[in-house]
Design an enzyme around this catalytic site. Structure first.
Site, short mmCIF file in Angstrom:
data_model
loop_
_atom_site.label_atom_id
_atom_site.label_comp_id
_atom_site.label_asym_id
_atom_site.label_seq_id
_atom_site.Cartn_x
_atom_site.Cartn_y
_atom_site.Cartn_z
N SER A 1 2.56 -6.34 0.44
CA SER A 1 2.65 -5.21 -0.48
C SER A 1 3.97 -4.50 -0.26
O SER A 1 4.47 -4.45 0.87
CB SER A 1 1.49 -4.23 -0.23
OG SER A 1 1.69 -3.02 -0.94
N TYR B 1 -3.08 0.87 5.78
CA TYR B 1 -2.67 -0.21 4.88
C TYR B 1 -1.17 -0.51 5.01
O TYR B 1 -0.77 -1.67 5.12
CB TYR B 1 -3.01 0.19 3.44
CG TYR B 1 -2.68 -0.85 2.40
CD1 TYR B 1 -3.36 -2.06 2.35
CD2 TYR B 1 -1.70 -0.59 1.44
CE1 TYR B 1 -3.06 -3.00 1.37
CE2 TYR B 1 -1.41 -1.53 0.44
CZ TYR B 1 -2.09 -2.73 0.43
OH TYR B 1 -1.79 -3.66 -0.55
#
Length: 265
Positions: free
Chosen positions: A152, A165
């Site tokens: 990501s 995350y």
């Protein structure tokens, strides 16, 4: 005889290739599995729940592709071993893997995030990817192969309230590089993709409730729109294919220029 699936390319870049996709019950993972099959690959479709992967396999088979499914919780090493064994049992080998499965934390300030939630994200995103790469390496040891991890852009730029995350994805970006350097001499390539905001079913449902949010998000993308899951899948196919035979250790952003737009401000 394998029947080509109608789609964007029909080049059959992956004829004779066999492999797996995790997190393939919906979204980017499903698009990846479908596109890999379209290009001639035999695909083991995996996710933690069977309902989604059964549907993915149905889509592939109805279009003439070849796929099997195997449920897998990548945070459990024994599940990953079973997935690898099932793929080899079904297809005889593993030429590629798209390690796409992952989770995020619920957006929250660091001081409100519990140790349990932090650990859960690490277990799935970091340990889960590690388990996959480890056992894929063992399966590819003699024949070589190509691995693509989904990370990501949050792992490169981060955003507020997503510390677990962001930390996990930053770790997987460097895990990708380290793995590529280690196994390059054995003919195993390891790359990653960093999707920009992508129109998954979850996001589409969100935009149906708040349509103005799509315009707001798209306004930050130089190309003027959000990504499609199929565009992420096309990048995966390229990195897996022999067209990328000298590409390894790369983290590729597929985001319409959004990341560069952030850096240029």
């Amino acid at each position: 005889i394998f029947q080509k699936i109608p789609g964007n390319s029909n080049m059959n870049l992956l004829n004779g290739k066999c492999g797996l996709v995790t997190g393939a019950g919906s979204g980017i993972g499903r698009a990846s599995a479908i596109t890999l099959a379209k290009e001639g690959a035999k695909v083991m479709v995996s996710d933690i729940l069977e309902s989604g992967i059964i549907e993915t396999v149905k889509i592939i088979e109805e279009s003439g592709g070849i796929a099997q499914y195997c449920s897998c919780d990548i945070s459990k090493e024994e599940d990953v071993k079973k997935l690898i064994d099932a793929t080899i049992s079904s297809f005889g080998k593993i030429d590629f893997a798209h390690n796409n499965a992952g989770i995020s934390n619920n957006p929250s300030p660091l001081t409100n995030i519990s140790n349990e939630e932090f650990d859960k994200v690490m277990k799935v995103d970091v340990y889960g990817t590690y388990y996959c790469i480890k056992h894929e390496f063992l399966a590819m040891k003699k024949t070589g192969g190509s691995i693509v991890n989904t990370v990501s852009e949050t792992g490169m730029t981060s955003v507020g309230n997503l510390l677990p995350y962001a930390t996990a994805k930053a770790g997987v970006i460097n895990m990708t590089r380290a793995a590529a350097m280690e196994r390059g001499p054995l003919g195993i390539r390891v790359n990653s993709i960093s999707p920009g905001t992508t129109m998954t079913p979850t996001l589409e449902s969100y935009f149906q409730m708040l349509p103005e949010q799509e315009l707001i998000m798209a306004s930050g993308v130089p190309m003027g729109r959000l990504c499609k899951p199929e565009e992420q899948a096309d990048a995966v196919v390229f990195l897996i294919s022999d067209k990328a035979s000298m590409i390894t250790g790369l983290n590729l952003s597929i985001d319409g220029g959004a990341l560069e737009g952030q850096f240029s401000k």
